[in-house]
Design a protein around this motif. Structure first.
Motif, PDB file in Angstrom:
ATOM      1  N   PRO A  29      33.409  60.766  13.264  1.00 57.00           N
ATOM      2  CA  PRO A  29      33.741  60.427  14.663  1.00 57.00           C
ATOM      3  C   PRO A  29      35.150  60.868  15.070  1.00 57.00           C
ATOM      4  O   PRO A  29      35.472  60.888  16.250  1.00 57.00           O
ATOM      5  CB  PRO A  29      33.613  58.903  14.695  1.00 57.00           C
ATOM      6  CG  PRO A  29      32.691  58.576  13.567  1.00 57.00           C
ATOM      7  CD  PRO A  29      33.015  59.576  12.498  1.00 57.00           C
ATOM      8  N   ASP A  30      35.996  61.203  14.107  1.00 55.36           N
ATOM      9  CA  ASP A  30      37.345  61.690  14.438  1.00 55.36           C
ATOM     10  C   ASP A  30      37.281  63.200  14.626  1.00 55.36           C
ATOM     11  O   ASP A  30      37.598  63.982  13.722  1.00 55.36           O
ATOM     12  CB  ASP A  30      38.345  61.348  13.327  1.00 55.36           C
ATOM     13  CG  ASP A  30      38.562  59.858  13.219  1.00 55.36           C
ATOM     14  OD1 ASP A  30      38.517  59.182  14.265  1.00 55.36           O
ATOM     15  OD2 ASP A  30      38.762  59.366  12.095  1.00 55.36           O
ATOM     16  N   ALA A  31      36.810  63.603  15.788  1.00 56.70           N
ATOM     17  CA  ALA A  31      36.622  65.032  16.056  1.00 56.70           C
ATOM     18  C   ALA A  31      36.910  65.229  17.529  1.00 56.70           C
ATOM     19  O   ALA A  31      36.114  64.847  18.378  1.00 56.70           O
ATOM     20  CB  ALA A  31      35.186  65.439  15.725  1.00 56.70           C
ATOM     21  N   ASN A  32      38.079  65.787  17.819  1.00 63.90           N
ATOM     22  CA  ASN A  32      38.440  65.999  19.227  1.00 63.90           C
ATOM     23  C   ASN A  32      39.175  67.321  19.378  1.00 63.90           C
ATOM     24  O   ASN A  32      39.114  68.167  18.492  1.00 63.90           O
ATOM     25  CB  ASN A  32      39.247  64.811  19.765  1.00 63.90           C
ATOM     26  CG  ASN A  32      40.545  64.602  18.993  1.00 63.90           C
ATOM     27  OD1 ASN A  32      41.031  65.495  18.309  1.00 63.90           O
ATOM     28  ND2 ASN A  32      41.099  63.418  19.095  1.00 63.90           N
ATOM     29  N   LYS A  82      28.991  68.247  16.905  1.00 62.49           N
ATOM     30  CA  LYS A  82      29.335  66.878  17.289  1.00 62.49           C
ATOM     31  C   LYS A  82      29.293  65.978  16.067  1.00 62.49           C
ATOM     32  O   LYS A  82      28.735  66.350  15.033  1.00 62.49           O
ATOM     33  CB  LYS A  82      28.380  66.374  18.370  1.00 62.49           C
ATOM     34  CG  LYS A  82      26.921  66.387  17.988  1.00 62.49           C
ATOM     35  CD  LYS A  82      26.057  66.009  19.175  1.00 62.49           C
ATOM     36  CE  LYS A  82      24.589  66.220  18.886  1.00 62.49           C
ATOM     37  NZ  LYS A  82      24.281  67.655  18.619  1.00 62.49           N
ATOM     38  N   THR A  83      29.874  64.812  16.230  1.00 66.02           N
ATOM     39  CA  THR A  83      29.849  63.783  15.200  1.00 66.02           C
ATOM     40  C   THR A  83      28.442  63.666  14.626  1.00 66.02           C
ATOM     41  O   THR A  83      27.489  63.516  15.375  1.00 66.02           O
ATOM     42  CB  THR A  83      30.288  62.450  15.830  1.00 66.02           C
ATOM     43  OG1 THR A  83      31.648  62.611  16.240  1.00 66.02           O
ATOM     44  CG2 THR A  83      30.179  61.301  14.862  1.00 66.02           C
ATOM     45  N   VAL A 137      32.778  66.762  27.228  1.00 65.35           N
ATOM     46  CA  VAL A 137      32.248  66.600  25.879  1.00 65.35           C
ATOM     47  C   VAL A 137      31.226  65.465  25.864  1.00 65.35           C
ATOM     48  O   VAL A 137      31.470  64.397  26.432  1.00 65.35           O
ATOM     49  CB  VAL A 137      33.387  66.396  24.843  1.00 65.35           C
ATOM     50  CG1 VAL A 137      34.247  65.181  25.155  1.00 65.35           C
ATOM     51  CG2 VAL A 137      32.836  66.313  23.433  1.00 65.35           C
ATOM     52  N   TYR A 138      30.069  65.732  25.256  1.00 71.02           N
ATOM     53  CA  TYR A 138      28.956  64.790  25.070  1.00 71.02           C
ATOM     54  C   TYR A 138      28.300  64.334  26.382  1.00 71.02           C
ATOM     55  O   TYR A 138      27.090  64.380  26.520  1.00 71.02           O
ATOM     56  CB  TYR A 138      29.370  63.556  24.258  1.00 71.02           C
ATOM     57  CG  TYR A 138      29.925  63.881  22.901  1.00 71.02           C
ATOM     58  CD1 TYR A 138      29.391  64.913  22.138  1.00 71.02           C
ATOM     59  CD2 TYR A 138      31.002  63.166  22.372  1.00 71.02           C
ATOM     60  CE1 TYR A 138      29.899  65.230  20.890  1.00 71.02           C
ATOM     61  CE2 TYR A 138      31.520  63.467  21.116  1.00 71.02           C
ATOM     62  CZ  TYR A 138      30.971  64.497  20.380  1.00 71.02           C
ATOM     63  OH  TYR A 138      31.479  64.795  19.161  1.00 71.02           O
ATOM     64  N   ARG A 161      33.525  64.985   6.303  1.00 66.74           N
ATOM     65  CA  ARG A 161      33.294  64.215   5.085  1.00 66.74           C
ATOM     66  C   ARG A 161      32.221  64.941   4.283  1.00 66.74           C
ATOM     67  O   ARG A 161      31.357  65.577   4.866  1.00 66.74           O
ATOM     68  CB  ARG A 161      32.792  62.819   5.491  1.00 66.74           C
ATOM     69  CG  ARG A 161      33.067  61.721   4.500  1.00 66.74           C
ATOM     70  CD  ARG A 161      32.619  60.385   5.081  1.00 66.74           C
ATOM     71  NE  ARG A 161      33.434  59.960   6.217  1.00 66.74           N
ATOM     72  CZ  ARG A 161      32.937  59.304   7.270  1.00 66.74           C
ATOM     73  NH1 ARG A 161      31.640  59.040   7.350  1.00 66.74           N
ATOM     74  NH2 ARG A 161      33.741  58.932   8.246  1.00 66.74           N
ATOM     75  N   GLU A 182      36.352  62.434  28.619  1.00 69.45           N
ATOM     76  CA  GLU A 182      37.419  63.400  28.308  1.00 69.45           C
ATOM     77  C   GLU A 182      37.181  64.758  28.969  1.00 69.45           C
ATOM     78  O   GLU A 182      37.312  65.796  28.321  1.00 69.45           O
ATOM     79  CB  GLU A 182      37.554  63.578  26.797  1.00 69.45           C
ATOM     80  CG  GLU A 182      38.128  62.372  26.077  1.00 69.45           C
ATOM     81  CD  GLU A 182      39.602  62.110  26.399  1.00 69.45           C
ATOM     82  OE1 GLU A 182      40.376  63.077  26.432  1.00 69.45           O
ATOM     83  OE2 GLU A 182      39.952  60.950  26.645  1.00 69.45           O
ATOM     84  N   LEU A 225      22.596  65.129  26.418  1.00 72.24           N
ATOM     85  CA  LEU A 225      22.869  66.321  25.616  1.00 72.24           C
ATOM     86  C   LEU A 225      21.746  66.572  24.603  1.00 72.24           C
ATOM     87  O   LEU A 225      21.316  65.657  23.909  1.00 72.24           O
ATOM     88  CB  LEU A 225      24.182  66.073  24.871  1.00 72.24           C
ATOM     89  CG  LEU A 225      24.829  67.228  24.151  1.00 72.24           C
ATOM     90  CD1 LEU A 225      25.608  68.071  25.142  1.00 72.24           C
ATOM     91  CD2 LEU A 225      25.762  66.705  23.077  1.00 72.24           C
TER      92      LEU A 225
END
Lengths: 80, 323
Positions: free
Chosen positions: B208-211, B289-290, B57-58, B218, B11, B106
């Motif tokens: 993991p839903d982080a964009n 990050k996740t 990213v990552y 959570r 991405e 990273l």
């Protein structure tokens, strides 16, 4: 015999199979070539194939299907 | 003069300061999520402030330069290499024609930035070169980079020079628990007092839903004050009558898994906004990050303005020192 550990390049959720009703990419005891896909990591709603970065035999999965993994986490142990 | 994308990473997009002024018609600003890293990158390579850069990213991308130029890698803590030799980050570096920039694993943060003298030259779309991938506009063909893409380099260079370096004391650290300031409101009254306190007491884990659209967390469940469903609002206790969502605003559908909206935000909807992350602290969120943790520290409006002023003053000081 040596061993080699495949690690995760991204954080996310690990999957053994390409889709829920498909066969796993590899199972323990299977032999893999460098570049073969051994699992998927899902992050940001996209899926990234985990590739074997060495050839060998799958000795052990070090994470369960759907486990959350971090960058650099050990995923699969190969006998090389 | 171009950059050839050998490997796109994950991405990787062209971003600048964003597409401002169209939020009311449903266009989020997009733009670099870590504004500090983006601006410092441009200052290091001697660009005009709004020049477009690459945000990854990552995983970093692998890029080949077809002419001599000056680049700077900022943002996440990640080893960067030119032709296999590690280069310093937060410092401008000369690269030669044919050189290849690549990245290692990273170590901290989440998003590296690559600034190039002259900026990335893609067409302006509604005043910005930022990519908004959800609808496919801006940036390079409205999408994340792919292998084989060739990016043109622009003429936004004011004074390209290698060897400019950000003072070590100004390099952001990215702890695995980030602290971000939260201005409480607009609909915080919808949460019980206990739940509002729980929100700021909880260490929230990045899912993991982080964009670029938003980050989902959570860590706890929150309860809403019982009420009669107002006209026009949905039946979820987290619903209100539709309204605009500030960039950085926090919503908690169903009372679980709060979402912080970022620069590619959905611009409005029917979830209660319990607070808004102070704009400059979105930089910190962008570098989580996740699996990382985040704490929200409540501030009032004066506190929020002070946090913003301090950070923008620091950026001004850094820019003058580097110019």
């Amino acid at each position: 015999m040596g061993s080699h550990t495949i690690t995760s390049r991204t954080p996310g959720v690990f999957y053994h199979r390409p889709s829920p009703d498909a066969e796993p990419y590899v199972t323990e005891g299977a032999s893999v070539a460098e570049g073969d896909t051994v699992g998927l990591v899902e992050v940001m709603k996209t899926f990234h194939e985990v590739k074997a970065d060495a050839a060998g035999t799958v000795a052990k999965f070090l994470v369960e299907n759907e486990d959350e993994v971090t960058i650099g986490q050990d995923l699969v142990e190969l006998e090389t | 003069m171009t950059i050839r994308v050998q490997d796109p990473g994950l991405e990787t997009t062209v971003q600048d300061t964003g597409r401002l002024g169209y939020y009311s018609i449903g266009f989020p600003p997009s733009g670099a999520l870590d504004s500090f890293a983006y601006h410092v990158g441009n200052a290091l390579v001697g660009n005009e402030p709004g020049a477009a850069a690459l945000e990854a990213v990552y995983l970093g991308p692998t890029l080949e330069f077809t002419e001599d130029t000056v680049i700077a890698v900022t943002g996440a803590e990640i080893p960067a290499f030119v032709d296999g030799e590690e280069i310093p980050t937060w410092e401008s570096v000369a690269v030669s024609s044919g050189s290849v920039l690549s990245f290692g694993q990273l170590r901290g943060g989440a998003r590296p930035y690559v600034a190039v003298a002259g900026g990335i030259d893609v067409p302006l779309y509604y005043g910005s070169r930022s990519t908004y991938t959800l609808v496919g506009i801006g940036g390079f063909q409205g999408r994340a980079l792919r292998a084989g893409d060739e990016l043109a380099i622009g003429s936004d260079a004011r004074d390209p020079k290698a060897g400019r370096r950000l003072d070590a004391g100004d390099v952001p650290v990215h702890p695995s628990t980030a602290e971000v300031h939260l201005l409480v409101g607009l609909h915080s009254y919808r949460l019980t007092d206990d739940s509002l306190a729980r929100f700021t007491d909880t260490e929230w884990k990045v899912t993991p839903d982080a964009n670029r659209v938003g980050y989902r967390f959570r860590g706890a469940e929150l309860e809403f004050v019982p009420r009669e469903q107002p006209f026009g609002a949905g039946s979820d206790p987290a619903n209100v009558t539709d309204c605009g969502y500030p960039v950085g605003s926090v919503q908690v559908p169903g009372g679980v898994e709060p979402i912080v909206l970022l620069q590619d935000a959905v611009t409005g909807g029917g979830y209660a906004t319990l607070g808004t992350v102070v704009s400059v602290d979105r930089d910190r969120l962008a570098q989580t990050k996740t699996g990382d943790k985040t704490r929200f520290v409540a501030v009032d409006l004066d506190g929020a303005l002070e946090v913003r002023k301090d950070r923008l003053d620091a950026l001004d000081r850094i820019r003058s020192a580097l110019s």
